[in-house]
Scaffold this motif. Structure first.
Motif, PDB file in Angstrom:
ATOM      1  N   ALA A  62      40.266  33.519  39.631  1.00 38.54           N
ATOM      2  CA  ALA A  62      40.578  33.993  40.982  1.00 38.54           C
ATOM      3  C   ALA A  62      40.172  32.957  42.024  1.00 38.54           C
ATOM      4  O   ALA A  62      40.876  32.771  43.031  1.00 38.54           O
ATOM      5  CB  ALA A  62      39.871  35.313  41.241  1.00 38.54           C
ATOM      6  N   LEU A  63      39.059  32.282  41.789  1.00 34.02           N
ATOM      7  CA  LEU A  63      38.588  31.271  42.739  1.00 34.02           C
ATOM      8  C   LEU A  63      39.618  30.160  42.900  1.00 34.02           C
ATOM      9  O   LEU A  63      39.796  29.607  43.992  1.00 34.02           O
ATOM     10  CB  LEU A  63      37.246  30.708  42.261  1.00 34.02           C
ATOM     11  CG  LEU A  63      36.469  29.851  43.262  1.00 34.02           C
ATOM     12  CD1 LEU A  63      36.059  30.681  44.463  1.00 34.02           C
ATOM     13  CD2 LEU A  63      35.224  29.257  42.592  1.00 34.02           C
ATOM     14  N   ARG A  64      40.326  29.837  41.819  1.00 36.67           N
ATOM     15  CA  ARG A  64      41.369  28.801  41.879  1.00 36.67           C
ATOM     16  C   ARG A  64      42.560  29.245  42.724  1.00 36.67           C
ATOM     17  O   ARG A  64      43.275  28.409  43.274  1.00 36.67           O
ATOM     18  CB  ARG A  64      41.853  28.467  40.466  1.00 36.67           C
ATOM     19  CG  ARG A  64      40.819  27.775  39.597  1.00 36.67           C
ATOM     20  CD  ARG A  64      41.412  27.420  38.245  1.00 36.67           C
ATOM     21  NE  ARG A  64      42.584  26.568  38.370  1.00 36.67           N
ATOM     22  CZ  ARG A  64      43.425  26.281  37.385  1.00 36.67           C
ATOM     23  NH1 ARG A  64      43.213  26.813  36.180  1.00 36.67           N
ATOM     24  NH2 ARG A  64      44.460  25.493  37.579  1.00 36.67           N
ATOM     25  N   HIS A  65      42.787  30.564  42.812  1.00 31.01           N
ATOM     26  CA  HIS A  65      43.931  31.080  43.556  1.00 31.01           C
ATOM     27  C   HIS A  65      43.576  31.508  44.981  1.00 31.01           C
ATOM     28  O   HIS A  65      44.461  31.870  45.758  1.00 31.01           O
ATOM     29  CB  HIS A  65      44.550  32.269  42.816  1.00 31.01           C
ATOM     30  CG  HIS A  65      45.213  31.912  41.535  1.00 31.01           C
ATOM     31  ND1 HIS A  65      44.523  31.721  40.358  1.00 31.01           N
ATOM     32  CD2 HIS A  65      46.524  31.703  41.231  1.00 31.01           C
ATOM     33  CE1 HIS A  65      45.366  31.409  39.393  1.00 31.01           C
ATOM     34  NE2 HIS A  65      46.579  31.398  39.890  1.00 31.01           N
ATOM     35  N   PHE A  66      42.291  31.501  45.314  1.00 29.64           N
ATOM     36  CA  PHE A  66      41.847  31.982  46.623  1.00 29.64           C
ATOM     37  C   PHE A  66      42.156  30.964  47.709  1.00 29.64           C
ATOM     38  O   PHE A  66      41.950  29.754  47.546  1.00 29.64           O
ATOM     39  CB  PHE A  66      40.343  32.251  46.572  1.00 29.64           C
ATOM     40  CG  PHE A  66      39.750  32.715  47.873  1.00 29.64           C
ATOM     41  CD1 PHE A  66      40.241  33.839  48.527  1.00 29.64           C
ATOM     42  CD2 PHE A  66      38.674  32.036  48.437  1.00 29.64           C
ATOM     43  CE1 PHE A  66      39.678  34.273  49.721  1.00 29.64           C
ATOM     44  CE2 PHE A  66      38.106  32.461  49.615  1.00 29.64           C
ATOM     45  CZ  PHE A  66      38.605  33.579  50.267  1.00 29.64           C
ATOM     46  N   ASP A  67      42.650  31.469  48.842  1.00 29.57           N
ATOM     47  CA  ASP A  67      42.904  30.631  50.008  1.00 29.57           C
ATOM     48  C   ASP A  67      41.620  30.575  50.835  1.00 29.57           C
ATOM     49  O   ASP A  67      41.248  31.563  51.481  1.00 29.57           O
ATOM     50  CB  ASP A  67      44.051  31.221  50.836  1.00 29.57           C
ATOM     51  CG  ASP A  67      44.407  30.358  52.045  1.00 29.57           C
ATOM     52  OD1 ASP A  67      43.752  29.308  52.251  1.00 29.57           O
ATOM     53  OD2 ASP A  67      45.330  30.740  52.793  1.00 29.57           O
ATOM     54  N   PHE A  68      40.947  29.449  50.847  1.00 27.62           N
ATOM     55  CA  PHE A  68      39.667  29.343  51.533  1.00 27.62           C
ATOM     56  C   PHE A  68      39.796  29.428  53.053  1.00 27.62           C
ATOM     57  O   PHE A  68      38.787  29.623  53.747  1.00 27.62           O
ATOM     58  CB  PHE A  68      38.952  28.055  51.116  1.00 27.62           C
ATOM     59  CG  PHE A  68      38.331  28.134  49.746  1.00 27.62           C
ATOM     60  CD1 PHE A  68      37.025  28.571  49.588  1.00 27.62           C
ATOM     61  CD2 PHE A  68      39.064  27.809  48.613  1.00 27.62           C
ATOM     62  CE1 PHE A  68      36.451  28.665  48.330  1.00 27.62           C
ATOM     63  CE2 PHE A  68      38.506  27.903  47.348  1.00 27.62           C
ATOM     64  CZ  PHE A  68      37.197  28.335  47.203  1.00 27.62           C
ATOM     65  N   HIS A  69      41.016  29.310  53.569  1.00 26.68           N
ATOM     66  CA  HIS A  69      41.217  29.522  55.006  1.00 26.68           C
ATOM     67  C   HIS A  69      40.939  30.974  55.385  1.00 26.68           C
ATOM     68  O   HIS A  69      40.702  31.275  56.565  1.00 26.68           O
ATOM     69  CB  HIS A  69      42.650  29.147  55.398  1.00 26.68           C
ATOM     70  CG  HIS A  69      42.929  27.676  55.300  1.00 26.68           C
ATOM     71  ND1 HIS A  69      43.550  27.113  54.210  1.00 26.68           N
ATOM     72  CD2 HIS A  69      42.661  26.643  56.148  1.00 26.68           C
ATOM     73  CE1 HIS A  69      43.675  25.810  54.387  1.00 26.68           C
ATOM     74  NE2 HIS A  69      43.132  25.498  55.552  1.00 26.68           N
ATOM     75  N   GLU A  70      40.968  31.884  54.404  1.00 28.88           N
ATOM     76  CA  GLU A  70      40.708  33.295  54.669  1.00 28.88           C
ATOM     77  C   GLU A  70      39.289  33.528  55.169  1.00 28.88           C
ATOM     78  O   GLU A  70      39.009  34.545  55.810  1.00 28.88           O
ATOM     79  CB  GLU A  70      40.944  34.121  53.398  1.00 28.88           C
ATOM     80  CG  GLU A  70      42.388  34.228  52.986  1.00 28.88           C
ATOM     81  CD  GLU A  70      43.162  35.132  53.921  1.00 28.88           C
ATOM     82  OE1 GLU A  70      42.807  36.319  54.033  1.00 28.88           O
ATOM     83  OE2 GLU A  70      44.123  34.651  54.553  1.00 28.88           O
ATOM     84  N   VAL A  71      38.394  32.607  54.884  1.00 30.10           N
ATOM     85  CA  VAL A  71      37.015  32.751  55.339  1.00 30.10           C
ATOM     86  C   VAL A  71      36.969  32.884  56.860  1.00 30.10           C
ATOM     87  O   VAL A  71      36.163  33.650  57.414  1.00 30.10           O
ATOM     88  CB  VAL A  71      36.169  31.549  54.872  1.00 30.10           C
ATOM     89  CG1 VAL A  71      34.790  31.563  55.517  1.00 30.10           C
ATOM     90  CG2 VAL A  71      36.031  31.561  53.355  1.00 30.10           C
ATOM     91  N   LEU A  72      37.849  32.166  57.559  1.00 27.58           N
ATOM     92  CA  LEU A  72      37.879  32.198  59.017  1.00 27.58           C
ATOM     93  C   LEU A  72      38.922  33.138  59.595  1.00 27.58           C
ATOM     94  O   LEU A  72      38.821  33.520  60.763  1.00 27.58           O
ATOM     95  CB  LEU A  72      38.129  30.780  59.572  1.00 27.58           C
ATOM     96  CG  LEU A  72      36.984  29.783  59.396  1.00 27.58           C
ATOM     97  CD1 LEU A  72      37.420  28.401  59.863  1.00 27.58           C
ATOM     98  CD2 LEU A  72      35.750  30.235  60.176  1.00 27.58           C
ATOM     99  N   ARG A  73      39.909  33.535  58.792  1.00 32.72           N
ATOM    100  CA  ARG A  73      40.977  34.355  59.359  1.00 32.72           C
ATOM    101  C   ARG A  73      41.244  35.640  58.577  1.00 32.72           C
ATOM    102  O   ARG A  73      42.116  36.408  58.955  1.00 32.72           O
ATOM    103  CB  ARG A  73      42.260  33.534  59.455  1.00 32.72           C
ATOM    104  CG  ARG A  73      42.867  33.175  58.090  1.00 32.72           C
ATOM    105  CD  ARG A  73      44.039  32.243  58.219  1.00 32.72           C
ATOM    106  NE  ARG A  73      44.670  31.999  56.923  1.00 32.72           N
ATOM    107  CZ  ARG A  73      45.404  30.944  56.635  1.00 32.72           C
ATOM    108  NH1 ARG A  73      45.601  30.022  57.569  1.00 32.72           N
ATOM    109  NH2 ARG A  73      45.957  30.803  55.442  1.00 32.72           N
ATOM    110  N   GLY A  74      40.511  35.887  57.512  1.00 33.68           N
ATOM    111  CA  GLY A  74      40.749  37.070  56.689  1.00 33.68           C
ATOM    112  C   GLY A  74      40.510  38.360  57.457  1.00 33.68           C
ATOM    113  O   GLY A  74      39.726  38.414  58.407  1.00 33.68           O
TER     114      GLY A  74
END
Length: 318
Positions: A176-188
């Motif tokens: 799942a970590l490979r598929h996660f969009d890390f931009h979501e940390v700021l906009r999720g």
């Protein structure tokens, strides 16, 4: 009559992500019981059970009446809240001594878990929101509940099954970590917190397994203790990063995915409280107590935001 129709329309429009509210109330109930707040814990349990019954009825109706919508929603990661919510509720019932009810919920969760997990994983794509981690959460939820029942009944086979789910959950987290969009940390919209919450439930599963027949002593106990501490440390790192991101980019409006913020907050607190006696790290107890009240506060804020969102819009003055 209008209010009844409005309630029916609201119920029909419930998304699978609404299961996050069951998970949030359920894990807060577990944590409050661990800190001796029995009445508050029972109140949270009542809310969790009521919401679970509502969503279970909705799940059944869609399966029987609207197969097209059911199949479409079963492919989404949020559908796995059905499994996770069932295991969280079962864990609280086991804690309450209702082992038969907890076993029934474990059997139900185990029955629907493989089909939902396969359907969801097949539709993973790149740059997904935080719900991508629900595969790990649902699987570790099975491990937690199975380990709890295995400890109560001294069932080696159930403890081994819980250990298998625990190991699979770690693999699912890495994928799942490979598929996660890390931009979501700021906009999720709230479910990005599951990135850390899934590690917290992994730590909780390791701690429960360490106290079960699968890890009662020897090398297995040492490995599970180390796994619990490692997963918990990583979840606390996520906690700090996500909290800093919330301060930098506030998202005050209500979104149903905000319940997927409350659940990881409560899960991190519960993991600390549970891991403290198992790992021998006494400082985790007071830390868990503080984090639990942070989770309760987040739950209250989310409830208030939900109530504001249900208010009818005021007509503009002419």
């Amino acid at each position: 009559m209008r209010s009844r129709s409005h309630l029916r329309d609201w119920w029909a429009a419930l998304p699978p992500a609404a299961g996050g509210a069951v998970m949030a109330a359920g894990i807060l109930s577990v944590g409050l019981e661990l800190t001796g707040r029995h009445l508050l814990s029972l109140a949270a349990l009542a809310v969790s059970a009521l919401l679970w019954l509502l969503l279970a009825a909705d799940f059944t109706v869609r399966l029987a009446v609207d197969r097209g919508r059911f199949r479409a929603e079963a492919d989404t990661p949020a559908a796995l809240t059905a499994v996770a919510a069932t295991t969280v509720l079962g864990t609280r019932l086991s804690q309450l001594g209702r082992q038969d009810a907890a076993a029934a919920l474990l059997a139900l969760a185990a029955l629907i878990w493989p089909g939902l997990l396969l359907a969801v994983v097949r539709h993973w794509r790149r740059r997904m929101p935080g719900v991508v981690f629900l595969g790990c959460v649902a699987t570790q939820g099975l491990a937690v509940l199975a380990a709890a029942l295995a400890t109560v009944h001294r069932l080696d086979w159930l403890a081994r099954a819980a250990l298998a789910c625990f190991c699979l959950g770690i693999v699912l987290y890495a994928l799942a970590l490979r598929h996660f969009d890390f931009h979501e940390v700021l906009r999720g919209a709230g479910d990005h917190w599951v990135a850390g919450g899934s590690l917290a439930i992994t730590a909780l599963a390791a701690a429960r397994l360490a106290a079960s027949p699968a890890g009662a002593g020897g090398p297995a106990h040492t490995v599970l203790r180390a796994a619990a501490l490692t997963a918990l440390a990583l979840s606390l790192v996520w906690y700090a990063v996500l909290l800093a991101a919330e301060v930098r980019s506030p998202r005050p409006g209500y979104d149903v995915r905000r319940w997927s913020t409350v659940f990881p907050l409560g899960m991190t607190a519960t993991a600390c409280l549970t891991a403290a006696p198992v790992t021998g790290v006494a400082a985790l107890g007071p830390l868990g107590g503080v984090l639990l009240w942070v989770a309760v506060g987040a739950c209250a804020l989310t409830c208030a935001a939900f109530l504001r969102s249900r208010r009818p819009a005021r007509p503009r003055p002419r």
